[in-house]
Design a protein around this motif. Structure first.
Motif, PDB file in Angstrom:
ATOM      1  N   VAL A   1       0.837  -1.196   0.000  1.00 12.58           N
ATOM      2  CA  VAL A   1       0.000   0.000   0.000  1.00 12.58           C
ATOM      3  C   VAL A   1       0.871   1.244   0.000  1.00 12.58           C
ATOM      4  O   VAL A   1       0.608   2.217  -0.716  1.00 12.58           O
ATOM      5  N   GLY A   2       1.934   1.225   0.794  1.00 11.26           N
ATOM      6  CA  GLY A   2       2.786   2.392   0.926  1.00 11.26           C
ATOM      7  C   GLY A   2       3.434   2.840  -0.369  1.00 11.26           C
ATOM      8  O   GLY A   2       3.482   4.038  -0.672  1.00 11.26           O
ATOM      9  N   LEU A   3       3.934   1.892  -1.150  1.00  9.90           N
ATOM     10  CA  LEU A   3       4.580   2.259  -2.412  1.00  9.90           C
ATOM     11  C   LEU A   3       3.589   2.886  -3.389  1.00  9.90           C
ATOM     12  O   LEU A   3       3.922   3.836  -4.105  1.00  9.90           O
ATOM     13  N   LEU A   4       2.365   2.358  -3.433  1.00 12.25           N
ATOM     14  CA  LEU A   4       1.348   2.964  -4.290  1.00 12.25           C
ATOM     15  C   LEU A   4       0.955   4.336  -3.770  1.00 12.25           C
ATOM     16  O   LEU A   4       0.764   5.280  -4.549  1.00 12.25           O
ATOM     17  N   ALA A   5       0.830   4.461  -2.446  1.00 18.45           N
ATOM     18  CA  ALA A   5       0.431   5.736  -1.855  1.00 18.45           C
ATOM     19  C   ALA A   5       1.481   6.820  -2.096  1.00 18.45           C
ATOM     20  O   ALA A   5       1.138   7.981  -2.376  1.00 18.45           O
ATOM     21  N   CYS A   6       2.749   6.468  -1.985  1.00 19.55           N
ATOM     22  CA  CYS A   6       3.807   7.439  -2.230  1.00 19.55           C
ATOM     23  C   CYS A   6       3.717   7.991  -3.655  1.00 19.55           C
ATOM     24  O   CYS A   6       3.848   9.199  -3.888  1.00 19.55           O
ATOM     25  N   GLN A   7       3.489   7.107  -4.613  1.00 16.20           N
ATOM     26  CA  GLN A   7       3.393   7.533  -6.008  1.00 16.20           C
ATOM     27  C   GLN A   7       2.161   8.397  -6.249  1.00 16.20           C
ATOM     28  O   GLN A   7       2.227   9.456  -6.884  1.00 16.20           O
ATOM     29  N   TRP A   8       1.015   7.929  -5.754  1.00 17.12           N
ATOM     30  CA  TRP A   8      -0.249   8.613  -6.011  1.00 17.12           C
ATOM     31  C   TRP A   8      -0.259   9.987  -5.335  1.00 17.12           C
ATOM     32  O   TRP A   8      -0.636  10.995  -5.948  1.00 17.12           O
TER      33      TRP A   8
ATOM     34  N   LYS B   1      14.635  -0.419   2.406  1.00 19.87           N
ATOM     35  CA  LYS B   1      13.246   0.004   2.221  1.00 19.87           C
ATOM     36  C   LYS B   1      13.150   1.519   2.064  1.00 19.87           C
ATOM     37  O   LYS B   1      12.249   2.020   1.372  1.00 19.87           O
ATOM     38  N   ALA B   2      14.072   2.247   2.670  1.00 17.39           N
ATOM     39  CA  ALA B   2      14.094   3.697   2.501  1.00 17.39           C
ATOM     40  C   ALA B   2      14.324   4.058   1.035  1.00 17.39           C
ATOM     41  O   ALA B   2      13.691   4.969   0.490  1.00 17.39           O
TER      42      ALA B   2
ATOM     43  N   ALA C   1       9.781   5.667  -5.012  1.00 14.19           N
ATOM     44  CA  ALA C   1       8.343   5.735  -5.295  1.00 14.19           C
ATOM     45  C   ALA C   1       7.783   7.144  -5.137  1.00 14.19           C
ATOM     46  O   ALA C   1       6.590   7.357  -5.375  1.00 14.19           O
ATOM     47  N   GLY C   2       8.613   8.081  -4.728  1.00 18.91           N
ATOM     48  CA  GLY C   2       8.152   9.462  -4.660  1.00 18.91           C
ATOM     49  C   GLY C   2       8.073  10.076  -3.281  1.00 18.91           C
ATOM     50  O   GLY C   2       7.626  11.221  -3.132  1.00 18.91           O
ATOM     51  N   ALA C   3       8.490   9.341  -2.250  1.00 21.44           N
ATOM     52  CA  ALA C   3       8.464   9.919  -0.909  1.00 21.44           C
ATOM     53  C   ALA C   3       9.365  11.150  -0.852  1.00 21.44           C
ATOM     54  O   ALA C   3      10.485  11.134  -1.358  1.00 21.44           O
TER      55      ALA C   3
ATOM     56  N   VAL D   1      -2.515   4.157 -13.387  1.00 21.88           N
ATOM     57  CA  VAL D   1      -1.517   3.184 -13.820  1.00 21.88           C
ATOM     58  C   VAL D   1      -1.209   3.324 -15.311  1.00 21.88           C
ATOM     59  O   VAL D   1      -0.045   3.371 -15.721  1.00 21.88           O
ATOM     60  N   THR D   2      -2.253   3.395 -16.126  1.00 23.22           N
ATOM     61  CA  THR D   2      -2.022   3.481 -17.573  1.00 23.22           C
ATOM     62  C   THR D   2      -1.370   4.804 -17.980  1.00 23.22           C
ATOM     63  O   THR D   2      -0.673   4.869 -18.986  1.00 23.22           O
ATOM     64  N   SER D   3      -1.562   5.848 -17.183  1.00 20.16           N
ATOM     65  CA  SER D   3      -0.936   7.136 -17.473  1.00 20.16           C
ATOM     66  C   SER D   3       0.529   7.170 -17.058  1.00 20.16           C
ATOM     67  O   SER D   3       1.266   8.093 -17.416  1.00 20.16           O
ATOM     68  N   GLY D   4       0.948   6.165 -16.281  1.00 20.90           N
ATOM     69  CA  GLY D   4       2.327   6.108 -15.823  1.00 20.90           C
ATOM     70  C   GLY D   4       2.580   6.847 -14.523  1.00 20.90           C
ATOM     71  O   GLY D   4       3.713   6.843 -14.015  1.00 20.90           O
ATOM     72  N   LYS D   5       1.539   7.473 -13.953  1.00 19.94           N
ATOM     73  CA  LYS D   5       1.719   8.194 -12.686  1.00 19.94           C
ATOM     74  C   LYS D   5       1.947   7.230 -11.524  1.00 19.94           C
ATOM     75  O   LYS D   5       2.619   7.569 -10.558  1.00 19.94           O
TER      76      LYS D   5
END
Length: 324
Positions: free
Chosen positions: A153-160, A177-178, A184-186, A286-290
């Motif tokens: 969940v965290g990796l998706l949340a960081c990106q979104w 993990k850091a 991922a965008g943190a 996802v399809t937009s690459g964001k």
């Protein structure tokens, strides 16, 4: 005959067993899906251990998968045999070659999304959608705290969140993990194994703390999370990875600044009529690459017990799938 993972009593990964069974025909409002990939999630361990009660024994396990419809009920009009679909709800039993479930919990899957991607992201992605877009509608420029930033969940949340223009402070448990959370965008990463999370959040926010804190860890991070929420801010406690939060003292919310707390679940957001729209927003990200979805671990269906051991032992990162 088909195969599935089931358990006849609560316990550790050793209670999971692979058995053969004859798939049933779907009821009037049901469909039968031939699974091509199955999602592995922390909530699965809750049902296995007994933290969440199974409806009865023996019980199937898992609520997330992607595949192709091979049979539809007599009253199902929105879906057809051969449709590519994905799901992240309904009765337990996704750890299986085939699964019968209500048509209302299934969404159509675009060709641009692979079965493995869908199985890896449906539950986690829909969770992120409701967390960032509904439970608290995240705005550009806000600084938030998200625990377990290198988890699925965290990796998706960081990106979104990053795509929305927010700054994510992610907590992690190791240098490796850091790096994943940062990739991922943190905006900033706090290693809780060697840093004081609340103190570091105060420094990073110039004493302002965060308008919202997302906590899927539970018992171990509850008090720390409260210390990171700005006055009149919101703590979103959405998981129990370290155990359930109990004995909540409402007076603490007052003393820390008139805080709000919520314990949301996907089931109360992904209701019929809203589910496909939530999924479509996820698919567009996802399809937009964001948002990029990567499967970091793959296990055979008969390796489900080992997958649970690795998940609980924090040996996995990101998303994991079981392959029938």
């Amino acid at each position: 005959m088909a195969r599935r993972i089931q358990f006849s009593s609560n316990g550790g990964p050793e209670v999971l067993e692979l058995v053969e069974f004859k798939p049933s025909e779907p009821g009037p409002l049901e469909i039968r899906v031939r699974n091509h990939a199955i999602g592995l999630n922390y909530i699965d361990t809750y049902y296995r251990s007994g933290l969440y009660p199974a409806p009865g024994f023996p019980s199937g396990l898992g609520t997330e998968a992607a595949g192709v419809i091979e049979a539809v009920g007599s009253e199902v009009t929105s879906l057809s045999v051969g449709d590519r679909v994905a799901y992240a709800g309904g009765p337990l039993g996704a750890y299986s070659d085939v699964h019968v479930l209500p048509a209302s919990v299934v969404v159509k899957l675009p060709e641009a999304i692979s079965f493995e991607q869908a199985a890896a992201m449906m539950l986690k992605g829909l969770t992120v959608q409701y967390l960032l877009r509904q439970t608290y509608r995240l705005q550009s420029g806000e600084t938030i705290l998200f625990h377990a930033g290198a988890g699925g969940v965290g990796l998706l949340a960081c990106q979104w969140a990053s795509a929305l223009g927010a700054r994510v402070i992610a907590t992690v448990g190791s240098a490796e993990k850091a790096e994943k959370a940062k990739a991922a965008g943190a905006w900033e990463v706090i290693d809780y194994s060697r840093e004081d999370v609340a103190k570091r959040v105060l420094e990073l926010t110039n004493g302002q703390k965060c308008p919202v804190v997302y906590d899927g860890v539970g018992k171990d991070t509850w008090e720390t999370s409260l210390d990171c929420v700005a006055p009149r801010g919101l703590l979103v406690s959405f998981g129990n990875a370290s155990g359930a939060v109990t004995g909540v003292n409402l007076g603490v919310l007052a003393s820390k600044g008139s805080l709000y707390v919520t314990r949301p679940t996907l089931g109360t957001y992904a209701v019929p009529g809203a589910l496909q729209g939530m999924a479509d927003e996820l698919f567009e990200m996802v399809t937009s690459g964001k948002v990029k979805v990567e499967v970091h671990q793959r296990y055979r269906l008969d390796e489900a017990a080992q997958a649970h051991r690795d998940l609980s032992g924090r040996k996995t990162t990101g998303s994991t799938v079981l392959l029938p």
